[in-house]
Scaffold this motif. Structure first.
Motif, mmCIF file in Angstrom:
data_model
loop_
_atom_site.group_PDB
_atom_site.id
_atom_site.type_symbol
_atom_site.label_atom_id
_atom_site.label_comp_id
_atom_site.label_asym_id
_atom_site.label_seq_id
_atom_site.Cartn_x
_atom_site.Cartn_y
_atom_site.Cartn_z
ATOM 1 N N HIS A 430 0.742 -3.075 -3.473
ATOM 2 C CA HIS A 430 1.375 -2.091 -4.349
ATOM 3 C C HIS A 430 0.395 -0.968 -4.625
ATOM 4 O O HIS A 430 -0.763 -1.207 -4.965
ATOM 5 C CB HIS A 430 1.783 -2.760 -5.668
ATOM 6 N N THR A 454 5.735 -0.981 -2.794
ATOM 7 C CA THR A 454 5.163 -2.310 -2.606
ATOM 8 C C THR A 454 5.618 -2.804 -1.243
ATOM 9 O O THR A 454 6.816 -2.765 -0.942
ATOM 10 C CB THR A 454 5.664 -3.290 -3.684
ATOM 11 N N HIS A 480 0.542 -7.625 -5.443
ATOM 12 C CA HIS A 480 1.340 -7.860 -6.646
ATOM 13 C C HIS A 480 1.649 -9.332 -6.856
ATOM 14 O O HIS A 480 2.526 -9.674 -7.670
ATOM 15 C CB HIS A 480 2.615 -7.023 -6.647
#
Lengths: 496, 723
Positions: A430, A454, A480
């Protein structure tokens, strides 16, 4: 997650109560309800009695909640191009699967209030921290000024009892979300997250919109220090949809529905698939950064942690029901063993209109082809991912955040960022403050133009991203999977 | 609350002798019927001591209480503290207190058998059925562990791993661990002893030259010797350096050393560690049968009970073998009590005789054979104490490179080289229906990825792509005054150790070219591929380069200027400040020009263009990427490009020498993790925007040695870039 025994299921869905044509109440509507159980029971219909009590010696089926979109934040500013909302982070107890959870919430609801605005609007968020811990609000996927990004790199968090006004104007449209960026693994897992929708006036409006937020539970204990469970890869997780386990959604024949799905889990992947007796098809129309270039009919869609996807759904009279399933998916980032888990179920409403399925909506797809990868000779920044679940350490270019080397890109100069995953876990990369296009994965161009904030890089794979660094600042770039972030997998990409 | 009525008994108390896995390959299944596996409740209670009373409130008919068990663990009859008690399938261990006790809360929601087990590093894991039924309450359980006999049994015959396509019997590890067997079979570990290159360098032989004529034409001797992997003798080609002839001066002049040598070096301690009998100090030619065919195999690694970093490599010291010393009286489980060391605490299958060890997850385990600091081995040779005050050379150093780098405490070797297996519930993958595998005999369902593939992906498994992930090449180019200046940066982005790796003979070569459209540009200066890129021969200046004995049409003569030394930061003394640039030993040459031989008349050669003046002329072959096959290694020293290698030198000054002959590390400019090197290259450019192309290749062996022995020695392309 700290849990305690819960009273019998009653108002499990306080904040998902029905209201308005789009089945989405505003927070002031549910706020009072949240404080009065009777109201809540009324709204959620749990007073409905059945004529027959369950046989005492038979296992009782847990009561299924009804699925509604999270309540929306109230716009306090009458100006048409300004959305002004109040957001307070505070401790909050709520129920998951019959257990009371001592968690945290925005405005007393989990998910937090959905903020809805239109492309070009200015957003003003009066944020108040009513927690005993510092926190921030990060606007995931939004191209906000650096000082509004809610990170503590070169900035301070909002201290307990403190306030901060987030304000920015958005020239983008799609489904986004917000969450803390301080002690993120713990704070997000405790319930601090919400959806932010930016509507595009050029997009058609479906008859109804359903916002679903998938979260996995059992990842964190509120009493524990952050970062104590890096080895959780593969842990059994309980999935909720808007805070409910396997809720039921009623669709009406003849209506078009826009489904906006967000995976806010700390580490769990959602591999969405559908079982349906025929119509309607579930067709993807958008991903992280708004509309796709074309309509996509895929048998399944994987949402890595923080991913979003929008779907068009045209309900006809012959609709025989639909199950949205989470296929078993390893936290390492690959299909895995196990039985599919139903995230929610859709049934045709009794007494539905019987109308035929509506025609496809006229989404303004741009039809753009993927940008060709200029080749490995053009690489402006290269990030290599390493780590191990046994040590809990995860690195970018061999560095553990915050002991990092800052890579830089020139403002306005289209650039290529290469991601090499030399580990056996997938890493959803991300980048804050920007969108990027996926140019290739292991040398192969994507099947369609993919623009994301992302992107999940599979184990032992190389992904190359095209990026226009048009937003100056020190932007966080990280995996993430939040335990990986706690394990060090975060760096800073400077745009100057 | 579910009731579990099925019972079985495991471990040292068990009468079960054939808790074998099933069969996925259509072979005869040896899995016992369920009633064969089990025993009666009476047996269970009697043998497992469930009559033991405790003060703990357990065994009531309340749901919560019925899930509690007080467990006592003894070791050789005495309560033992720190023993692990775990319920199969939960992954949540409990540890006994000073009284050897712990209260365990059962999870009755797991699929598969409901079983508790106890283990201790000094004992084999044992297990028992448990019941979540007040009528069958087991409120207390006793696990009686027996201490493993410590030592190494030289009489123990290793179990073979098996081969693909034949699931064999339970005597083979691969009967149940099918996928692991297949992964291992394709890995370089299987070939550690049978690799012809290893055997050739050991015996001073060239197996590829398999007839007398070709052998003698290459300068070899057609002598009778031991055929690798067998006790048979047959005529073979003996050629060039070898550990046996080099370490045993009394043989190898007129006959093979194979049967008369007394000094073997340390080769077999890692390349054939499973030679039965005494561990360590053996001749590689003693490896026959499984020890030869299977190299580093399952039963060898899982007989390692401990590691001692820094001790003699392999089974000679670093790896502590504990082949079982207790004779078995169980039918079907072999002459010796089964004993298997592994990373898990919850393996009570009596077929395994498991005992947990943590070293399987550490780099120290791998370092046993991927780290070797070596003295001068050839009689009469010695190291320069000024350069090597410790008296040893780092000839294998992958482990130390990893340990000293950014990943030393972060990502052990298995993080990269043993990919996660997400499709199987555990290592026993006989059935596609993994739910049927859950239990004692067939293992518990583990979290996705907990099971690691035993494939050891790397340079020798090209399809893994590990070489491609390891390095990146960046190009920065500019044109000024008709000259293209290209700066090429090679970065080690992916490997947790240096690239090329710290094993001997490896090199990594960068080739650089440029073109305007389809027209190749002539190099006019800049860095070149070092000596270890290979040269057919060299002639210094001044010399008459038109006279070149041995030259052939098509050869390329590259003229270079000597520019001093390359000052790089490498491994050990090559990067810690011990050596100055000259001591780092990598000459810097600058490209001057080159010409191709177009005619040969005796020793006189004609070139396609005049050779320029320079300090040195190097004869080689065209660079493989100038129209040739990139997988064919050629002698390319002096070509525009660069290179990275650890260069071992022998007492005669020969470089890229096999490590048993080494008396010096002449240079070592390999790229440590996350480091880079930039080389500069000049081309005469006829256009404003020329294209620069670069290819980075990996070579397992130097081209001269591979050519001499006839090895199949493709080079692998790691990176191709253009700008």
């Amino acid at each position: 997650m700290k849990r305690s025994s819960c009273l019998p299921l009653a108002a499990a869905v306080l904040v998902f109560a029905c209201g308005g044509d789009d089945a989405t109440p505003s927070t002031d509507e549910v706020g009072e309800a949240a404080e009065t159980g009777a109201d809540a029971e009324t709204e959620t219909g749990t007073e409905s009695e059945t004529d027959t009590e369950p046989e005492p010696d038979l296992p009782t089926e847990p009561e299924r909640g009804s699925l509604f979109s999270p309540a929306e934040a109230v716009d306090l500013d009458p100006a048409p191009d300004v959305v002004h909302v109040e957001l307070t982070a505070a401790p909050h107890s709520f129920e998951i699967a019959g257990e009371m959870v001592d968690g945290w919430a925005y405005n007393g609801q989990v998910p937090g209030p959905t903020i809805r605005m239109r492309r070009g609007d200015a957003l003003v968020v009066d944020f108040h921290n009513d927690l005993e811990d510092p926190t921030t609000v990060h606007w995931h996927g939004l191209h906000v000024p650096f000082e509004m990004d809610g990170v503590t790199w070169q900035g301070a968090p909002v201290e307990p009892g403190g306030d901060f006004v987030y304000t920015f104007t958005l020239d983008q449209a799609g489904t986004y979300w917000y969450h803390p960026h301080v002690d993120t693994e713990r704070q997000a897992d405790l319930g601090l997250y919400g959806v932010l929708i930016v509507e595009d006036p050029d997009e058609p409006v479906a008859d109804r919109e359903l916002v679903v937020v998938f979260d996995s539970w059992g990842e964190h204990d509120a009493d524990s220090e952050a970062g104590g469970h890096h080895g959780l890869d593969g842990a059994d997780l309980t999935w909720t949809t808007n805070g409910l386990i396997d809720p039921l959604f009623e669709a009406n024949a003849g209506e078009s529905i826009r489904l906006r799905a967000v995976n806010v889990a700390n580490a769990g992947y959602v591999d969405l698939t559908w079982t349906t007796g025929g119509e309607p098809g579930v067709r993807q129309i958008a991903s992280d950064q708004g509309l796709l270039p074309e309509l996509v009919e895929a048998p399944s869609v994987v949402l890595a942690p923080s991913d979003r996807a929008d779907f068009e759904w045209l309900v006809g009279p012959d609709f025989a029901g639909l199950e949205v399933l989470n296929q078993p998916y390893s936290l390492l980032g690959a299909p895995s063993q196990g039985e599919p888990l139903r995230l929610f179920e859709v049934e045709l409403a009794e007494g539905g209109t019987g109308e035929p399925a509506p025609g496809p909506l006229a989404w303004p797809f741009d039809g753009l082809e993927p940008t060709p990868d200029p080749g490995a000779g053009v690489t402006d920044v290269l990030y290599a991912f390493h780590g191990d679940p046994h040590t809990g350490d995860w690195t970018i270019n061999g560095e553990l955040f915050p002991d990092i080397t800052i890579e830089s890109l020139s403002l306005g100069a289209w650039s290529v960022v290469e991601l090499r995953n030399v580990s056996q876990a997938a890493h959803p990369f991300h980048l804050h403050g920007h969108a990027f296009e996926v140019l290739s994965v292991d040398g192969e161009p994507p099947p369609w133009r993919i623009v994301e904030d992302t992107f999940d890089v599979p184990p032992y794979a190389t992904a190359r991203l095209g990026l226009l660094p048009d937003n100056p600042g020190d932007w966080m770039a990280h995996c993430h999977i939040l335990p990986h972030v706690e394990g060090g997998m975060m760096t800073v990409l400077r745009v100057e | 609350m579910r009731s579990r009525a099925r019972a079985w008994v495991l471990g040292s108390l068990s009468v079960v002798v054939t808790a074998a896995c099933g069969d996925s390959g259509g072979e005869e299944s040896e899995a016992p019927a369920e009633d064969e596996v089990g025993s009666t409740d009476t047996d269970t209670e009697t043998e497992t001591g469930t009559e033991t009373e405790t003060d703990t409130e357990t065994g009531t008919d309340t749901g919560e209480a019925s899930l509690l068990r007080t467990v006592t663990v003894t070791l050789d009859g005495e309560p033992v503290e720190g023993a692990t008690v775990i319920q199969g399938g939960t992954g949540e261990p409990y540890f006994t207190d000073a009284a050897g006790q712990v209260v365990v809360t059962l999870d009755d929601t797991i699929p598969g058998d409901l079983a508790l087990m106890a283990t201790h590093p000094e004992a084999r894991t044992i297990g028992q059925s448990v019941y979540v039924d007040p009528a069958l309450a087991q409120d207390a359980l006793l696990f009686e562990l027996t201490r493993i006999a410590v030592g190494d049994n030289e009489l123990y015959p290793y179990s073979p791993p098996g081969v693909p396509g034949d699931n064999g019997t339970t005597a083979e590890c691969g009967h149940c661990h099918v996928r692991m067997k297949l992964d291992w079979y394709d890995s370089p570990h299987r070939q550690s002893a049978s690799n012809p290159a290893v055997q050739d360098v050991y015996a001073g032989a060239a197996a590829a030259l398999d007839d007398q004529a070709s052998c003698e034409a290459a300068g070899g001797s057609w002598w009778s010797g031991l055929v690798p992997g067998s006790a048979e003798q047959a005529p073979r080609c003996y050629l060039g350096a070898g550990a046996l002839p080099d370490l045993n001066p009394d043989c190898g002049q007129d006959a093979a050393c194979d049967t008369v040598a007394t000094e073997f070096g340390q080769c077999a301690d890692c390349h054939a560690p499973a030679i039965e009998g005494p561990a360590g100090g053996r001749s590689l030619l003693e490896a026959t049968g499984t020890a030869y065919e299977a190299g580093v195999h399952c039963d060898l690694c899982h007989k390692v009970e401990g590691v001692e970093p820094g001790a003699a490599a392999g089974v000679a010291g670093w790896l502590h073998l504990n082949r079982p010393l207790e004779r078995s009286d169980k039918i079907g489980l072999g002459e010796w009590e089964v004993l298997t060391f592994g990373p898990y605490v919850d393996v009570p299958n009596p077929r395994m005789g498991a005992s947990p060890r943590t070293h399987f997850l550490t780099g120290e385990f791998c370092g046993s054979c991927h780290q070797l600091d070596q003295q001068a081995l050839v009689p009469g040779t010695s190291l320069d104490p000024g350069r090597w005050p410790e008296g040893t050379l780092p000839v294998h150093s992958t482990y130390e490179e990893w340990k000293a780098g950014p990943f030393g405490d972060i990502a052990p070797c298995s993080s990269c080289h043993m990919p996660a297996e997400t499709e199987y519930a555990n290592s026993a993958d006989l059935t596609a229906d993994f739910f049927a595998m859950q239990g004692v005999a067939r293992g518990w369902v583990r979290p996705p990825g907990a099971t690691r593939r035993h494939s050891w992906v790397g340079p020798r498994t090209p399809s893994s792509g590990m070489l491609e992930l390891a390095a990146a090449v960046f190009i920065d180019a500019s044109v000024e005054g008709g000259v293209l200046t290209a700066e090429l940066t090679v970065r080690n982005v992916g490997a947790g150790h240096a690239i090329p790796t710290g094993e001997p003979l490896r090199s990594m070569l960068l080739f650089v070219s440029a073109r305007c459209g389809d027209e190749a540009l002539a190099a006019v200066g800049g860095d070149v591929v070092p000596d270890f890129g290979g040269a057919l021969d060299r002639q210094p200046s001044p010399a008459d380069w038109s006279s070149w004995p041995g030259a052939e049409v098509g050869d390329v003569v590259r003229v270079l200027d000597a520019l001093g030394w390359v000052d790089y930061e490498g491994f050990g003394p090559f990067g810690d400040g011990s050596f100055d640039a000259a001591a780092k030993g990598l000459p810097r040459y600058g490209f001057v020009g080159q010409a191709t031989v177009v005619a040969v008349n005796g020793d006189q050669v004609s070139f396609d263009q005049p050779l320029p003046a320079g300090d040195l002329a190097v004869r080689g072959r065209p660079a493989p990427l100038s129209g040739g096959d990139a997988t064919v290694p050629e002698a390319v020293a002096g070509a525009p490009g660069f290179g990275f290698a650890r260069v071992l030198a022998d007492a005669e000054g020969a470089t890229m020498a096999p490590h048993h002959r080494a008396v010096d590390v002449r240079s070592d400019n390999r790229l440590l993790p996350q480091t880079e090197w930039t080389s500069t290259h000049l081309f005469e450019s006829a256009c404003a925007e020329p294209v620069v192309e670069a290819t980075l290749v990996h070579r397992a062996y130097p081209v001269a040695l591979a050519t001499e022995r006839g090895w199949d020695n493709p080079q692998q392309v790691m990176v191709e870039v253009s700008l």
